[in-house]
Design an enzyme around this catalytic site. Structure first.
Site, PDB file in Angstrom:
ATOM      1  CG  ASN A   7      -1.792   1.021   1.234  1.00  0.00           C
ATOM      2  OD1 ASN A   7      -1.759   2.099   0.502  1.00  0.00           O
ATOM      3  ND2 ASN A   7      -2.599   1.295   2.335  1.00  0.00           N
ATOM      4  NE  ARG A  90      -6.304   1.582  -0.208  1.00  0.00           N
ATOM      5  CZ  ARG A  90      -6.136   2.759   0.230  1.00  0.00           C
ATOM      6  NH1 ARG A  90      -4.914   3.176   0.851  1.00  0.00           N
ATOM      7  NH2 ARG A  90      -6.981   3.558   0.485  1.00  0.00           N
ATOM      8  CG  HIS A 180     -13.056   3.653   2.775  1.00  0.00           C
ATOM      9  ND1 HIS A 180     -13.883   4.728   3.421  1.00  0.00           N
ATOM     10  CD2 HIS A 180     -11.625   3.717   3.033  1.00  0.00           C
ATOM     11  CE1 HIS A 180     -12.914   5.519   4.058  1.00  0.00           C
ATOM     12  NE2 HIS A 180     -11.798   4.780   3.797  1.00  0.00           N
ATOM     13  NE  ARG A 241     -10.148  12.601   4.074  1.00  0.00           N
ATOM     14  CZ  ARG A 241     -10.062  11.319   3.898  1.00  0.00           C
ATOM     15  NH1 ARG A 241     -11.085  10.791   3.080  1.00  0.00           N
ATOM     16  NH2 ARG A 241      -9.040  10.624   4.603  1.00  0.00           N
ATOM     17  CG  ASP A 283      -7.206   9.674  17.829  1.00  0.00           C
ATOM     18  OD1 ASP A 283      -6.250   9.403  17.311  1.00  0.00           O
ATOM     19  OD2 ASP A 283      -8.183   9.441  18.469  1.00  0.00           O
ATOM     20  N   GLY A 333     -15.645   2.417  14.133  1.00  0.00           N
ATOM     21  CA  GLY A 333     -16.572   1.484  13.935  1.00  0.00           C
ATOM     22  C   GLY A 333     -16.240   0.290  14.873  1.00  0.00           C
ATOM     23  CD  GLU A 385      -9.112  -1.198   3.311  1.00  0.00           C
ATOM     24  OE1 GLU A 385      -9.282  -0.401   2.555  1.00  0.00           O
ATOM     25  OE2 GLU A 385      -8.919  -0.635   4.625  1.00  0.00           O
TER      26      GLU A 385
HETATM   27  P1  AMP Z   1      -8.442   4.137  11.033  1.00  0.00           P
HETATM   28  O1  AMP Z   1      -8.431   5.289  10.168  1.00  0.00           O
HETATM   29  O2  AMP Z   1      -9.503   3.035  10.506  1.00  0.00           O
HETATM   30  O3  AMP Z   1      -7.159   3.732  11.494  1.00  0.00           O
HETATM   31  O4  AMP Z   1      -9.271   4.822  12.178  1.00  0.00           O
HETATM   32  C1  AMP Z   1      -8.606   5.801  13.090  1.00  0.00           C
HETATM   33  C2  AMP Z   1      -9.625   6.399  14.078  1.00  0.00           C
HETATM   34  O5  AMP Z   1     -10.230   5.428  14.942  1.00  0.00           O
HETATM   35  C3  AMP Z   1      -9.163   7.380  14.845  1.00  0.00           C
HETATM   36  O6  AMP Z   1     -10.073   8.497  14.986  1.00  0.00           O
HETATM   37  C4  AMP Z   1      -9.163   6.916  16.230  1.00  0.00           C
HETATM   38  O7  AMP Z   1      -9.354   7.576  17.388  1.00  0.00           O
HETATM   39  C5  AMP Z   1     -10.022   5.720  16.211  1.00  0.00           C
HETATM   40  N1  AMP Z   1      -9.971   4.783  17.174  1.00  0.00           N
HETATM   41  C6  AMP Z   1      -8.973   3.852  17.038  1.00  0.00           C
HETATM   42  N2  AMP Z   1      -8.993   3.050  18.125  1.00  0.00           N
HETATM   43  C7  AMP Z   1      -9.686   3.470  18.938  1.00  0.00           C
HETATM   44  C8  AMP Z   1     -10.647   2.997  20.326  1.00  0.00           C
HETATM   45  N3  AMP Z   1      -9.875   2.052  21.066  1.00  0.00           N
HETATM   46  N4  AMP Z   1     -11.685   3.829  20.761  1.00  0.00           N
HETATM   47  C9  AMP Z   1     -11.968   4.844  19.873  1.00  0.00           C
HETATM   48  N5  AMP Z   1     -11.604   5.160  18.751  1.00  0.00           N
HETATM   49  C10 AMP Z   1     -10.312   4.588  18.306  1.00  0.00           C
END
Ligand code: AMP
Length: 400
Positions: A7, A90, A180, A241, A283, A333, A385
């Protein structure tokens, strides 16, 4: 049989080496900071690591380092690249040119590069990485490209067209592409399997919520509509975003700030979303923590996210004339019970009722969290993925 999944971004080269016998990850890592200075972080399944500063002027040196850490030193997992059966890459944007994975040829790389106008951040970097990979790995190793947009190519025109003059679609290729796609395809298939149902009989709303988020209506295993658009900026509120904004607000704000189109794009892609609304962070964990402490703008950001997801669930239920299951995936999620709880509140009309205890105690694993007997099932489905790219790569080289 070993498949290397790559990736590549403009400054990074993430990889996983997957053993397809049991679909386990033998090693993974990232050759990062390409064009800046360079750093490699590499970890094997049995815990051996490489963590070192390097010199990566271009993607070629990064690939050379990737080969080096896989094949030599204390954290090597293979003796030579000949042990790898294929490389799967990817690719973010395949537009209308690529509606399925395909083998890499010089023409395919050129075409991916030509599509760079439609994905300025990604496609040129992919082309650079593909050329570098071709130069570094043995010529006998087949390479496959798997496109984020391909799954969404089944959308009907009424879903993917914008209300701009038709010539902009014909001449400029402006339309909804969606992103996605590999994740939505993986999790919707995994959900059907977990439900013990044929995916052809299911109407699923797939919510991929991470730094970038998108929601997809999957009917009979095919994408009917999706929330991201011409670029991954459209849809719901994300880390940095905006998600969907009235286009007149965009031209108004650009005018007031004196932004060029590029500057406005940066503003909407990098300074908005959770970060822009809360003023705290992009975050989700920090937003959730600040909201719990009563920070009003963090509460607003959390409420906006849940409300927008609820509206998409409603819209896609209408588009599919029903919904059998809603699934949550992606970093947010899979891990944030708070976001899932907020989204699933006051959705009884849609047959959505979750077991709050089960939702609160579940993180990052495949689990049905709806109450027994609820009309619409709600699931957490971890995405993967890289594994789907490896499976697609294996399927394609097996056809040859
Ligand atoms: P991704 O782009 O799929 O890696 O997701 C990143 C997002 O997931 C960030 O906003 C993180 O704060 C959230 N995230 C990761 N771990 C947790 C967790 N244990 N609880 C709540 N949010 C999380």
């Amino acid at each position: 049989m070993l498949i290397l999944v790559v990736n590549a971004g403009s400054s990074s080269l993430k990889y996983q080496l997957i053993n397809m016998e049991d679909e386990s990850v033998l090693a993974k890592g990232n050759c990062d900071r390409i064009g800046i200075d360079g750093h490699v972080s590499h970890k094997t399944a049995d815990g051996r690591t490489v963590d070192a500063d390097c010199d990566f002027p271009t993607h070629t040196e990064a690939f050379e380092k990737l080969v080096e850490v896989l094949t030599t030193g204390d954290a090597a997992v293979i003796r030579s690249m000949d042990e790898i059966s294929a490389v799967g890459h990817r690719i973010v944007q395949g537009a209308e040119v690529f509606d399925r994975p395909c083998m890499v040829t010089p023409e395919v790389i050129d075409k991916i590069d030509e599509l760079r106008e439609l994905a300025p951040v990604h496609n040129h970097a992919h082309a650079l990485a593909l050329r570098a990979c071709t130069a570094v790995i043995p010529a006998t190793t087949p390479q496959v490209v798997v496109f984020d947009t391909a799954f969404h190519q089944t959308m009907p025109p009424k879903a993917y067209m914008f209300g701009l003059p038709y010539e902009d679609y014909e001449k400029l290729h402006v339309r909804k592409y969606g992103f996605h796609g590999t994740s939505h395809r993986f999790v919707s298939a995994a959900l059907a399997e977990a439900m013990g149902r044929d995916i052809k009989d299911l109407k699923i709303v797939s919510c991929h919520l991470g730094n970038g988020s998108s929601i997809t209506a999957v009917q009979g295993g095919k994408c009917m509509d999706t929330s991201m658009g011409f670029t991954p900026l459209d849809g719901i509120l994300m880390g940095t975003r905006t998600g969907a904004v009235d286009p007149s607000a965009v031209t108004f704000v650009a005018d007031k700030h004196g932004f060029t189109p590029d500057e406005m794009s940066q503003y909407m892609n990098k300074k908005s979303g959770f970060l822009g609304i809360s003023g705290i962070s992009s975050d989700n964990r920090e937003i959730t923590a600040a909201a719990a402490e009563g920070n009003k703008r963090a509460i607003l950001a959390s409420e906006m996210l849940a409300y927008q997801i609820q509206k998409f669930i409603g819209a896609y239920t209408a588009a599919m004339n029903g919904v059998d299951a809603v699934l949550f995936t992606g970093g947010i999620g899979e891990n944030s019970w708070e976001v899932r709880e907020r989204v699933c509140k006051n959705m009884e009309f849609f047959g959505i009722e979750i077991d709050e205890e089960l939702n609160r105690s579940t993180r990052g694993k495949l689990m049905k969290i709806s109450k027994p007997g609820a009309k619409t099932e709600v699931w957490i489905v971890p995405t993967n993925e890289e594994l789907l790219i490896a499976r697609d790569t294996l399927a394609l080289i097996s056809e040859k």
